[in-house]
Design a protein around this motif. Sequence first.
Motif, PDB file in Angstrom:
ATOM      1  N   TRP A 562      42.506  18.164 -10.847  1.00 41.67           N
ATOM      2  CA  TRP A 562      41.143  17.679 -10.641  1.00 41.67           C
ATOM      3  C   TRP A 562      40.115  18.470 -11.450  1.00 41.67           C
ATOM      4  N   GLN A 563      40.494  19.654 -11.934  1.00 38.19           N
ATOM      5  CA  GLN A 563      39.560  20.481 -12.694  1.00 38.19           C
ATOM      6  C   GLN A 563      39.556  20.158 -14.193  1.00 38.19           C
ATOM      7  N   VAL A 564      40.509  19.356 -14.647  1.00 38.42           N
ATOM      8  CA  VAL A 564      40.669  19.123 -16.082  1.00 38.42           C
ATOM      9  C   VAL A 564      39.418  18.514 -16.723  1.00 38.42           C
ATOM     10  N   PRO A 565      38.797  17.471 -16.150  1.00 37.78           N
ATOM     11  CA  PRO A 565      37.587  16.928 -16.801  1.00 37.78           C
ATOM     12  C   PRO A 565      36.494  17.983 -16.983  1.00 37.78           C
ATOM     13  N   GLU A 566      36.303  18.824 -15.968  1.00 42.35           N
ATOM     14  CA  GLU A 566      35.285  19.876 -16.066  1.00 42.35           C
ATOM     15  C   GLU A 566      35.626  20.856 -17.187  1.00 42.35           C
ATOM     16  N   VAL A 567      36.911  21.217 -17.304  1.00 47.40           N
ATOM     17  CA  VAL A 567      37.334  22.166 -18.338  1.00 47.40           C
ATOM     18  C   VAL A 567      36.954  21.657 -19.721  1.00 47.40           C
ATOM     19  N   ALA A 591      47.143  15.202 -16.287  1.00 48.03           N
ATOM     20  CA  ALA A 591      45.703  14.955 -16.389  1.00 48.03           C
ATOM     21  C   ALA A 591      45.154  15.464 -17.711  1.00 48.03           C
ATOM     22  N   LEU A 592      45.756  16.526 -18.243  1.00 54.16           N
ATOM     23  CA  LEU A 592      45.245  17.160 -19.453  1.00 54.16           C
ATOM     24  C   LEU A 592      45.600  16.379 -20.722  1.00 54.16           C
ATOM     25  N   GLY A 593      46.751  15.713 -20.716  1.00 56.83           N
ATOM     26  CA  GLY A 593      47.255  15.054 -21.917  1.00 56.83           C
ATOM     27  C   GLY A 593      46.257  14.173 -22.647  1.00 56.83           C
ATOM     28  N   PRO A 594      45.567  13.247 -21.969  1.00 59.38           N
ATOM     29  CA  PRO A 594      44.650  12.354 -22.692  1.00 59.38           C
ATOM     30  C   PRO A 594      43.533  13.076 -23.433  1.00 59.38           C
ATOM     31  N   TYR A 595      43.165  14.290 -23.017  1.00 64.21           N
ATOM     32  CA  TYR A 595      42.070  15.017 -23.667  1.00 64.21           C
ATOM     33  C   TYR A 595      42.490  15.673 -24.976  1.00 64.21           C
TER      34      TYR A 595
END
Length: 742
Positions: A562-567, A591-595
């Motif tokens: 849940w913290q990935v977008p904020e990171v 969650a991190l992969g798409p970024y």
Amino acid sequence: MRNQGLHWGAMLLIGALCLTGSALAQELTQRSPEALHVERREQLVKLWGTVRFRHPSAFSKPADWDAAFVAAMPKVEAARDDAAYAAAVQGMLAALGDPATKVDHEAPPAIGPAPALRGLKTWEKDVLVLDLRNLLGAQARQGLQDLRQTLDADAAKARVVVLDLRMRGLQRYGPPWVLPQVLPHLVGGELRVPGMREVVHVGLKPQNGDSSLYFTEFAVAPDDLIEGTPGKKPSLLVFLVDEGSAIDPAILALQANGKALLVAEGPLDDSAINMQETVALGGGYRALVSVNESVLALSADISRPARARMDGADEGMRQALALAARPPKRKAPTTALLRPAGVWRPEPGYENAPYPSREQRLLAGAKLWTVVRYFFPYTHLMDQPWESRLPGLLQKLEEAPDAKAYALALAEAGTWLQDGHVVMRGHPELQRFFGVGPQIWVTDIDGKAVVLEVRTPEAAPGLAVGDVIEKVNGEPMEARVRRFAPYTSGATPASLRDTVLRRALSGAEGTTSTLTVRGAQGPKDVKLTHQSGWTPPATTQAPYRILEGNIGFVDFRLLEAWQVPEVFEKLKGTRGIVFDLRNYPRGSMWALGPYIDVKGSRPYAQYERPMTGGMREGRQKLSDAVPASETPKYRGRTVTLIDTRTMSQAEHTGLMLEATADTRFLGSATAGTNGDITHAVLPGGIQFTFTGQEVRHGDGRQLQRKGLVPHVKLRPTVAGLQVGRDELLERAIQLLRDTPAP
């Protein structure tokens, strides 16, 4: 002269080979009792395992199948000749309640005298008799074509049709292609024919009942559909079969619908309809194992003895014609013939027998060897072939004098997998021997046990990162390493060494050990309290920060999904990011992969799950890729820190970073252990954990037993650790500073 010399040399060589072959043949026919004993035990284990995971019902009765092995083993060992050996094996197979799974002679039985055949098509008043055995020779296809041209007209005139499928005295089973082409002319409307079914194991479903991505299921072939040709059809079909007949499932469907009767001459079992696997037993014998079954149960309406003489009266045909003349009251369609599906059951653990009987110890060897043979995906990477391990495994377990030796023999066998996921637990002697691991991570630096992490400081007050542990309770570390090493598994030399070092620091739950340590200020003693159940402490520490030089840092040890977008919102303007994978992540990679998928969606990992059961043995192949998305992409350079703490999900995260962002790995090779785990259950209450599926790089390169290999190799130093430096992070920052920004 040269040719003559070659001639005589060849003659001498041939003579020597003949003598050698003769001696070898004599040796094979006069095997020592010890060699025969070993061979028969191995064959029993292999047969037991084949049945356990390929027979359609054995998986639903694990306790009964265990008991059958335990009862058979002493009889196999005591057998004085091949016939007694075969009888002992047959006794084990009888526990299945499947007469088709049986011991048979390797040499096929003599066919015997051929029966006298009727014509292909004859009439007994209004009963049409089709002796399909006439369609066996070279003219079979033409004969079938001629028969089909008139069969609709004949069927319209026939009240009953008798079909003779007996094959005794003829080519066994006969042509399986005949009946499906004949039946449409004899059946009105549509006939649904339930397919065959087989048990399929995709990976090893954990035998303790835990949830898992591995599963066991019945795979059922789709129903076949027979569409009858137009016109009037007979009211009843009578099939005449014997022990040599191949029975089409359509016969069972007609029988279940009240449209057919089955007359069996001699013994009839599911081998007439099932596929069978052959397992060599030696001594001129083999086992035939059913590997699938019909959804409809095979059952004769009338059974009669086999013919005593093939040239005598044909009582089987006489009885079939009598049925046709005066058929019984037609049965209503029924589901009573549907065979019940098997139920998956957890494996019995025999927890009340920490020192099992000799036969149960051998059963433990059979279970361990079999689950690895079928479900460990990396047998091809072992230093020694798994097949060759069986004799030694059985011998060690048989000779184990007590519960501790038994449990440690299994623990030692687990190390043969060379897999960092291997754990043997649940047995009281294993708990006493291994104790509980320390809340400390140590690594080998220049042959010394050096502290990298102190996860629970209150368990070891005064212990610091960089301390060198020299003794435990006065015993040198290397002496303790030698004690634990034979029972510890690892995929690479470095990860194995680090695992053994941690085990050397273990102790009984709740006890305290004294560590002799050499730290930055010299030698000291530290009290280490042994406690289990460590979980990562709750923390308010952010999983990311911005370092000097506008470089981002992300700690996978802390990062939640849940913290990935904020990171990425906070780090989107940085020059680059250092990812710290020297830990076990919290499931944030998906969650991190798409970024970070700047290279476009492509597989970052390939999987192969062992699959067996029924007629199947192979691999289910899958792959992982980051789903395409409109998520804003981070396009800065990345460096990922790795070492032997990078294992399993951490290595999987590394695969994703490699394929999507071309990250640079810095540090030392990872643990080389990836793939979801599974659990087998062994006698004595032992749970045996190991890797259950093979994982490779997205481009197919090997990962297991190699690990992620660093682009930049760097190990910490004792001096650096003792003054609080993170030399890997320092080098990563330097790399990103020296690399032009994208």
